[in-house]
Design an enzyme around this catalytic site. Structure first.
Site, mmCIF file in Angstrom:
data_model
loop_
_atom_site.group_PDB
_atom_site.id
_atom_site.type_symbol
_atom_site.label_atom_id
_atom_site.label_comp_id
_atom_site.label_asym_id
_atom_site.label_seq_id
_atom_site.Cartn_x
_atom_site.Cartn_y
_atom_site.Cartn_z
ATOM 1 C CD GLU A 198 -35.190 8.360 -29.045
ATOM 2 O OE1 GLU A 198 -34.233 9.143 -28.881
ATOM 3 O OE2 GLU A 198 -35.057 7.147 -29.216
ATOM 4 C CE LYS A 212 -50.320 15.101 -30.084
ATOM 5 N NZ LYS A 212 -50.175 16.040 -31.200
#
Ligand code: NAP
Ligand code: MG
Length: 499
Positions: free
Chosen positions: A264, A189
């Site tokens: 992250e 996405k």
């Protein structure tokens, strides 16, 4: 509504932009027919709208990825995967210019540095992981005369990936290319602010010859499409880049089927300047470390710590460096190195930090460079801002601002420098400047961060691992770690005896 639209670029040419969801190598409408708008941050105008996925669309995409994994991709050899990735690298090279222009339009990234630095990195890493595809090895463990174990690395299967808007195509490429090399299929996405380059990239996936369903590209909202990927029972692994707050949601959502998780997240990375460093070099790298991509960088060196004896000298050099090389302007102007921020939301957020620093904490603010464009344009521009003599308990020292705003703080000697450098909840990147080799390495060892730069900053290399300590994340990407995080280990025990 058609699934493609003509978009006129600021440089004059027109190109065909796909706007559907990319599932099974085709662009399709979303089930709800719902659209999201994408805005040009340089002028605040609508570029186009793209179809937005809901839970049902995510389910269809995951089914396509599962089918592709079980019937085709898991049976493909490393050599075949490598060949497809090499072809993809060639296609990215051929379409480099348009890919760079799309992200410059959609994300406001300065075209010059985007087409050079970001696209070069994408091409390089595509070739790197193409080369890795047929080199994924296991191990052999002798146990006794008649027993041994061999361990093999297998892909997870279907991988979900969620990426942010700050490097739309690069962040996606870090994830897609390595996961494919390792043998997984993908549902990815894009960020709602920057859907365009990744949809365009879908066409290169088809041209390169990847079988349908191996890569599925979804536009949509984080709260709907993102969360449906993170909680989907048939997604085996999730990888995310974005804020720490959303990273925590992803980790929670992933518990439903104990998905493997790579995160992250945010950062508040320091740049630590010792008095025995080359100060003009330190000023140059520290400016790049905070102002590249308008400070919208997870490893942005948003805190500069300077040894007290050279504080004033460094500050002068740093301001000169900004005036010379960090020029706010239109992303398609060759001279521009600082484009607009991604959205009005981010501009307001960054400006609320600036206001807080000035009005609540009464910090000393330096505004650098020519602010003319910022005053004239309708887009979301923000000049480089320095706050000096910032105490470590300041909100500006502790929180990720994600804009061209940097704090400067004095320190006194090695221990004080290290304590201040480590004094945040984040641990992504850290830069240290000194010409003393022992000090450099000792300081590097003491830093609580996933990446340390000695005498440079934000100088990434795709062959090295990348990731965070503390609230900056879990797991590593790129380099060998890029394969490691997309494989799981199976230990096969063999008994040669008859008993
Ligand atoms: P974000 O909200 O963390 O978005 C990152 C990605 O996660 C986007 O694709 C987003 O979709 C998606 N997402 C949002 N909510 C979700 C949910 N509940 N479940 C699953 N996915 C979800 O980051 P942002 O709003 O773009 O930026 C906010 C702050 O995040 C920045 O100011 C910065 O501090 C930080 N950030 C960090 C990085 C980094 O590289 N570490 C990158 C970007 C931003 P939508 O686009 O629809 O929201
Ligand atoms: Mg946009």
């Amino acid at each position: 509504m058609s699934l493609f639209t003509d978009i006129k670029l600021p440089t004059g040419e027109t190109y065909k932009q796909p706007i559907g969801l990319f599932i099974n190598n085709e662009f399709v409408k979303s089930h709800s027919d719902e659209l999201i708008e994408t805005i040009n941050p340089t002028n605040g105008e609508l570029i186009t709208s793209v179809y937005a996925a809901n839970e049902q669309d995510i389910d269809i995409a995951v089914k396509a990825a599962r089918e592709a994994y079980e019937t085709k991709w898991s049976k493909t050899s490393g050599v075949e995967r490598g060949e497809l990735l090499y072809r993809l690298a060639e296609l990215i090279e051929q379409e480099r210019d348009i890919l760079a222009k799309i992200d410059s339009l959609d994300a406001g990234k300065p075209y010059e540095s985007n087409s050079q630095s970001d696209l070069s990195q994408i091409i390089e890493l595509t070739k790197y992981f193409a080369g890795y595809s047929d080199k994924i090895k296991g191990s052999y463990l002798p146990i006794s005369d008649e027993k041994f174990v061999y361990e093999i690395k297998e892909p997870y299967g279907v991988v979900g990936q969620i990426v942010p808007w700050n490097y739309p195509l690069a962040m996606a490429s870090w994830k897609i290319q390595s996961a494919l090399a390792a043998g997984n299929t993908i549902v990815i996405k894009s960020a709602e602010n920057t859907p365009l380059s990744l949809l365009y990239f879908g066409q290169l996936i088809v041209k390169a010859g990847f079988p349908p369903g191996v890569v599925n590209i979804i536009s949509g909202l984080g709260s709907i499409a993102g969360s449906a990927i993170a909680s989907h029972e048939d997604v085996d692994k999730i990888a995310f880049t974005g804020s720490t707050q959303v990273g925590k949601h992803i980790q929670q959502a992933a518990t439903s089927n104990l998905k493997a998780v790579t995160l992250e997240c945010g950062g508040k990375s320091p740049s630590v300047v010792f008095k025995d460093s080359n100060l003009s070099n330190a000023a140059k790298w520290s400016a790049l470390g905070i102002f590249y991509n308008t400070g919208q960088n997870c490893t942005a060196n948003s805190r500069i710590l300077v040894e007290e004896e050279v504080y004033d000298e460094f500050l002068t050099l740093f301001q000169e460096e900004i005036k010379k090389n960090w020029i706010v302007g239109d992303p398609f102007d060759d001279k521009t190195t600082v484009g607009p921020l991604i959205s009005k939301v981010q501009l307001d957020r960054v400006q609320s930090y600036i206001k807080h620093g000035e009005e609540v904490e009464k910090l000393s603010k330096l505004e650098v460079g020519d602010s003319a464009i910022y005053k004239e344009q309708k887009g979301w521009f923000q000049n480089p801002i320095i706050f000096k003599d910032v105490p470590t308990d300041s909100k500006l020292f502790q929180e990720e601002i994600f804009g061209p705003v940097v704090t400067i703080t004095k320190f006194s000697g090695f221990e004080d420098g290290l304590t201040k450098a480590n004094n945040t909840k984040y641990g992504l990147g850290s830069a240290v400047f000194t010409n003393n080799i022992q000090k450099a390495h000792k300081f590097g060892r003491g830093l609580k961060a996933g990446t340390v730069w000695i005498n440079s900053s934000n100088d990434e290399d795709i062959r090295a691992s990348f990731g965070g300590y503390k609230l900056s994340g879990i797991g590593r990407e790129l380099g060998e770690s890029g394969i490691e995080v997309y494989t799981q280990t199976k230990a096969i025990h063999v008994n040669l005896s008859e008993e």
